[in-house]
Design a protein around this motif. Sequence first.
Motif, PDB file in Angstrom:
ATOM      1  N   GLN A  74      10.739  17.656 -21.984  1.00 50.27           N
ATOM      2  CA  GLN A  74       9.560  18.293 -21.418  1.00 50.27           C
ATOM      3  C   GLN A  74       9.517  19.790 -21.717  1.00 50.27           C
ATOM      4  OE1 GLN A  74       6.886  16.775 -19.981  1.00 50.27           O
ATOM      5  NE2 GLN A  74       7.962  14.921 -20.666  1.00 50.27           N
ATOM      6  N   LEU A  75      10.678  20.434 -21.725  1.00 48.42           N
ATOM      7  CA  LEU A  75      10.714  21.859 -22.075  1.00 48.42           C
ATOM      8  C   LEU A  75      10.334  22.078 -23.539  1.00 48.42           C
ATOM      9  CD1 LEU A  75      13.888  23.027 -20.129  1.00 48.42           C
ATOM     10  CD2 LEU A  75      11.488  23.483 -19.559  1.00 48.42           C
ATOM     11  N   ARG A  76      10.737  21.151 -24.418  1.00 48.23           N
ATOM     12  CA  ARG A  76      10.336  21.258 -25.827  1.00 48.23           C
ATOM     13  C   ARG A  76       8.830  21.102 -25.977  1.00 48.23           C
ATOM     14  NH1 ARG A  76      15.227  18.353 -26.711  1.00 48.23           N
ATOM     15  NH2 ARG A  76      14.079  16.359 -26.774  1.00 48.23           N
ATOM     16  N   LEU A  77       8.254  20.161 -25.230  1.00 44.17           N
ATOM     17  CA  LEU A  77       6.800  19.982 -25.283  1.00 44.17           C
ATOM     18  C   LEU A  77       6.074  21.222 -24.774  1.00 44.17           C
ATOM     19  CD1 LEU A  77       6.517  16.293 -23.998  1.00 44.17           C
ATOM     20  CD2 LEU A  77       6.130  17.114 -26.338  1.00 44.17           C
ATOM     21  N   LEU A  78       6.593  21.820 -23.707  1.00 47.92           N
ATOM     22  CA  LEU A  78       6.003  23.053 -23.190  1.00 47.92           C
ATOM     23  C   LEU A  78       6.086  24.164 -24.216  1.00 47.92           C
ATOM     24  CD1 LEU A  78       4.785  24.712 -20.877  1.00 47.92           C
ATOM     25  CD2 LEU A  78       7.121  25.061 -20.016  1.00 47.92           C
ATOM     26  N   GLN A  79       7.217  24.271 -24.878  1.00 42.79           N
ATOM     27  CA  GLN A  79       7.407  25.337 -25.854  1.00 42.79           C
ATOM     28  C   GLN A  79       6.382  25.244 -26.989  1.00 42.79           C
ATOM     29  OE1 GLN A  79       9.984  28.135 -26.103  1.00 42.79           O
ATOM     30  NE2 GLN A  79       8.045  28.516 -27.139  1.00 42.79           N
ATOM     31  N   ARG A  80       5.965  24.040 -27.359  1.00 37.50           N
ATOM     32  CA  ARG A  80       5.008  23.869 -28.456  1.00 37.50           C
ATOM     33  C   ARG A  80       3.664  24.530 -28.145  1.00 37.50           C
ATOM     34  NH1 ARG A  80       5.779  17.411 -29.794  1.00 37.50           N
ATOM     35  NH2 ARG A  80       7.976  17.526 -30.464  1.00 37.50           N
TER      36      ARG A  80
END
Length: 302
Positions: free
Chosen positions: A35-41
Amino acid sequence: MDERQLRFLRELGELGSVTAVAEALLVTPSAISQQLRLLQRSIPVPLTERQGRRLVLTDAGQALARAAIEVETALARARHSVGEFLDQGAGEVSVAAFHSAGTTFFPLLLRALTGPGAPVVRLADEDVAQEDFPRLTREYDLVLAHRLDHAPPWPDTVTVTTLLREPLDVAMPADHPLAAKRRVTPRDVADQPWITVHDGFPVLATIEAIAAAAGRRLRLVHRINEFTVVAEAVAAGGGLALMPRWTMRPHPELVLRPLSGVRARRHIDALHRPERAARAAVRCVLTELRRAAHTIRNGETA
């Protein structure tokens, strides 16, 4: 970005590690990392960075984490407001009905919902073809609709509460020769002139069933949808007609006779979109409609 991603970012800033966040929120570390990777995008600057084996927030991440607190607070207020709206018993509820149902249900509904804290009903008449009733649930909280026993069921897009299964009787002048009978058959009425509804309305299917049972076409002389107008035309000698047993006020010059050999009955159903019943006010009005149906069925409306 979504609420869950912001929550994970906020908790990472406060708890200091993905493992601690996972333990606190009862999710797996991999789910948090994903989820943090998706937010970072969706953010053009880094939100996290490595410090040894730990993942920590950057200055941009800390700024977004502070904003996440405001987002969660606003969402909590919004949910509370929605909850109050759903639980409010005194809200407005819009109700539509075809004419004969409105004649009997609307007065009972208005009399029942007069106390403090009761819902405020907004009433409307809508007499449409059977297939058009479900579409009215876009405009109204509750829609009183009618269909015949053997007609196709309502679509799955609406929730259905059956209020009445109402017989359709043959209406005739009180001095008509057939009035001496306790019941009439299709053969008894096949040679009479008939007053019926326009094409597309449920009662017409029962007229066609009478003709099929009698083995000959009926003579349809008048097309009138409104039952109060039909009653006056029948009383004036304009022909026989099918009329509902309970939701039509008695006419002093008419008699109703049950019909043998043909299944002549209509459902009066309350239709609504499933989400409308989340409101306490809508559920309250639906309860009163059920009570009104019991009153109508037992002849207590006079």
